[in-house]
Enzyme design. Structure first.
Site, PDB file in Angstrom:
ATOM      1  N   ARG A 242      -2.290  -7.013  -1.869  1.00  0.00           N
ATOM      2  CA  ARG A 242      -1.816  -7.288  -0.645  1.00  0.00           C
ATOM      3  C   ARG A 242      -0.341  -7.580  -0.979  1.00  0.00           C
ATOM      4  NH1 ARG A 242      -3.866  -6.895   4.703  1.00  0.00           N
ATOM      5  NH2 ARG A 242      -1.600  -8.569   4.935  1.00  0.00           N
TER       6      ARG A 242
ATOM      7  N   GLU B 294      -0.680   1.680   1.349  1.00  0.00           N
ATOM      8  CA  GLU B 294      -0.147   1.616   2.491  1.00  0.00           C
ATOM      9  C   GLU B 294       1.362   1.307   2.875  1.00  0.00           C
ATOM     10  OE1 GLU B 294      -2.730  -1.477   4.371  1.00  0.00           O
ATOM     11  OE2 GLU B 294      -4.763   0.056   4.541  1.00  0.00           O
TER      12      GLU B 294
ATOM     13  N   ARG C 225      -6.044 -12.803   6.086  1.00  0.00           N
ATOM     14  CA  ARG C 225      -4.888 -11.640   5.351  1.00  0.00           C
ATOM     15  C   ARG C 225      -3.637 -12.619   4.741  1.00  0.00           C
ATOM     16  NH1 ARG C 225      -6.907  -8.030   8.857  1.00  0.00           N
ATOM     17  NH2 ARG C 225      -6.619  -6.455   8.624  1.00  0.00           N
TER      18      ARG C 225
ATOM     19  N   ASP D 210      18.969  15.161 -21.566  1.00  0.00           N
ATOM     20  CA  ASP D 210      19.295  15.017 -21.905  1.00  0.00           C
ATOM     21  C   ASP D 210      18.909  12.751 -21.709  1.00  0.00           C
ATOM     22  OD1 ASP D 210      20.648  12.910 -23.676  1.00  0.00           O
ATOM     23  OD2 ASP D 210      22.778  12.584 -22.849  1.00  0.00           O
TER      24      ASP D 210
ATOM     25  N   GLU E  88      -8.148  -4.915  -1.728  1.00  0.00           N
ATOM     26  CA  GLU E  88      -6.819  -4.628  -1.556  1.00  0.00           C
ATOM     27  C   GLU E  88      -6.451  -5.875  -1.540  1.00  0.00           C
ATOM     28  OE1 GLU E  88      -4.636  -4.477   2.851  1.00  0.00           O
ATOM     29  OE2 GLU E  88      -5.901  -5.501   2.788  1.00  0.00           O
TER      30      GLU E  88
ATOM     31  N   HIS F 152       0.264  -2.547   0.265  1.00  0.00           N
ATOM     32  CA  HIS F 152      -0.666  -2.503   0.304  1.00  0.00           C
ATOM     33  C   HIS F 152      -1.738  -1.306  -0.582  1.00  0.00           C
ATOM     34  CE1 HIS F 152      -0.179  -5.041   4.231  1.00  0.00           C
ATOM     35  NE2 HIS F 152      -0.039  -6.303   3.433  1.00  0.00           N
TER      36      HIS F 152
ATOM     37  N   GLU G  99       4.368  -0.374  13.194  1.00  0.00           N
ATOM     38  CA  GLU G  99       4.444  -1.526  12.525  1.00  0.00           C
ATOM     39  C   GLU G  99       5.242  -2.661  13.571  1.00  0.00           C
ATOM     40  OE1 GLU G  99       2.803  -3.492  10.378  1.00  0.00           O
ATOM     41  OE2 GLU G  99       1.967  -2.022   9.064  1.00  0.00           O
TER      42      GLU G  99
ATOM     43  N   GLU H 100       4.596   2.962   9.137  1.00  0.00           N
ATOM     44  CA  GLU H 100       3.331   3.082   7.740  1.00  0.00           C
ATOM     45  C   GLU H 100       2.574   4.509   8.487  1.00  0.00           C
ATOM     46  OE1 GLU H 100      -1.128   0.930   7.263  1.00  0.00           O
ATOM     47  OE2 GLU H 100       0.865  -0.251   6.752  1.00  0.00           O
TER      48      GLU H 100
ATOM     49  N   GLU I 215       4.746   0.729   3.436  1.00  0.00           N
ATOM     50  CA  GLU I 215       5.597   1.322   4.427  1.00  0.00           C
ATOM     51  C   GLU I 215       7.140   1.123   4.330  1.00  0.00           C
ATOM     52  OE1 GLU I 215       2.932  -2.779   6.698  1.00  0.00           O
ATOM     53  OE2 GLU I 215       4.314  -3.145   5.595  1.00  0.00           O
TER      54      GLU I 215
END
Length: 456
Positions: free
Chosen positions: A347, A142, A327, A62, A345, A255, A199, A206, A144
């Site tokens: 982030r 990645e 970063r 359903d 990447e 990330h 982390e 992670e 976390e």
């Protein structure tokens, strides 16, 4: 069947192999897995003797009971299991019996076609677009997460079971044994684990798994979250992928590394003659994500809580820029030892997102950059966190939406990302997120009570 399970009136070799393994492993129950538009994993359980029927006829359910699926008068839906996703559930396996999982595509029974609101199907559409342009999409997230203790009644708290920090070892990282068991469970389900570590924040972890094609990776993210929660629960811990469960410390991100490969197996993102080893294609793809980043956040950062993570000062990117060195930018160009590893990447995504929809939004944005030949801005090699507003304006750096309402506004104004979701899911997703943000706005938090109740 939609995933080529039937050949010459019988089961495909892959489906036959699954049935044989079900028998060999004494599987008694199968969980047919799919997700709603909010990314919540749903299951329909069947007994093992219904497995052949599932492959040949599908299993009906359903759809009106699932968020964002169909109206009550259109409720009949069908699950078609993908035999390549068969895996035993390690926490439900013993010498005498076992349970297994199959990820399914959702079919609209009235048309016999893939349901337009199935997130897995929406990602397949994005992959098809890339294939038509001559590319295969690879991704590596990645995710976390936090591990919290449970109270005496088994409810989650926000009390961490360790005092570890980034890359700490025992005795500070008391959850290392839990991570070990999670990794064993993931490996039992076919994951190739690259690394795991504590982390930055207390209780935060992670676990990284190897890159794969975009669909398999999205399937893996959905499976990863289920495995982490299930095995943490065996240790009387609650695992959460909530982006910011504790104020004033780092939140959890996801990330996401991306690259395109040609049909000949060459990395379309690599150019050894470029200063950054990025090809023109890679820079156009990157420019597409930057162009559509405000709208993408509604999908990759889909909760009110997501925007408690996306604030300056806690290592989460909020500035629409890219860099090859630091970063603080939205997108980073990681170092690559070999041409095949050249990638970008993103982030800003967080692990509360629906991986199918999040990946679809990123792919469509990048492909839009390639199709339109967008110019990639210069990288920002300085720490953008230290820029004041005047310097950000000088560099032409915009910021992400500050809350879910602004992100949904950006989504509704962005035809490319709305088209990525499709008319059905786009409408339902916006509706759900508008309601979520409104409920947040009319609520009164403990912070407000503590600050204002006695003062005024």
């Amino acid at each position: 069947m939609t995933n080529d399970q039937l050949t010459d009136g019988g089961l495909s070799a892959e489906a036959e192999a699954v049935l044989e393994e079900i028998d060999e492993q004494n599987v008694d129950f199968l969980r047919l897995q799919f997700t709603d538009i909010l990314g919540t994993v749903k299951n329909v359980s069947i007994t093992a003797d219904q497995a052949e029927k599932a492959f040949t006829e599908g299993i009906y359910f359903d759809g009106s009971s699932i968020d964002g699926f169909v109206r009550i008068q259109e409720s009949d839906m069908r699950l078609d299991p993908d035999p390549s996703t068969f895996a035993l559930l390690p926490w439900r396996t013993s010498e005498d019996s076992a349970a297994a999982r199959l990820i399914c595509d959702v079919i609209n029974t009235s048309t016999g076609q893939p349901f337009e609101g199935d997130p897995r199907g929406i990602l397949k559409n994005a992959i098809d677009r890339a294939n038509e342009m001559g590319y295969e999409v690879n991704m590596a997230p990645e995710p976390e997460f936090f591990l919290f203790e449970e109270d005496e009644e088994g409810r989650a708290t926000t009390k961490t079971g360790d005092h570890g920090g980034y890359f700490d070892l025992a005795p500070k990282d008391l959850a290392s044994d839990v991570r070990r068991d999670i990794i064993f469970g993931l490996e039992d389900m076919g994951f190739d684990i690259e690394a795991s570590h504590h982390e930055v924040a207390q209780g935060q972890h992670e676990i990284n798994f190897t890159y794969d094609d975009a669909l398999s990776t999205a399937d893996n993210v959905a499976t990863f979250r289920s495995v982490v929660r299930a095995i943490a629960a065996e240790h009387d811990l609650h695992a959460t992928f909530m982006p910011k469960p504790i104020p004033k410390i780092n939140g959890s991100g996801m990330h996401t590394h991306m690259s395109l490969f040609t049909a000949e197996g060459e990395n379309a993102f690599h150019d050894g003659d470029d200063e950054f080893n990025l090809s023109k294609t890679a820079k156009q793809y990157l420019a597409g994500i930057l162009e559509h980043a405000p709208a993408i956040t509604a999908v990759t950062n889909p909760t009110v809580n997501s925007y408690k993570r996306l604030v300056p000062g806690y290592e989460a990117p909020v500035y629409v820029a890219w860099s090859d060195r630091n970063r603080s930018a939205l997108i980073r160009k990681p170092a690559a030892r070999v041409p095949a590893a050249s990638r970008i990447e993103a982030r800003f995504p967080d692990p509360s997102c629906n991986p199918y929809l999040g990946f679809a939004a990123l792919i469509h944005a990048g492909l839009d950059g390639i199709e339109k030949g967008l110019d990639c801005p210069d990288p920002v090699r300085e720490n953008i966190y230290e820029f004041d507003e005047e310097k950000r304006e000088e560099y032409g750096i915009d910021t992400l939406p500050e809350n879910l309402g602004e992100a949904v506004d950006a989504l509704e104004a962005d035809e490319v990302i709305l088209d990525a979701l499709g008319p059905h899911t786009g409408e339902k997703f916006v509706q759900a997120k508008r309601q979520e943000h409104m409920e947040y706005l009319v609520d009164v938090s403990e912070w407000e009570i503590d600050r204002y109740l006695e003062k005024y």
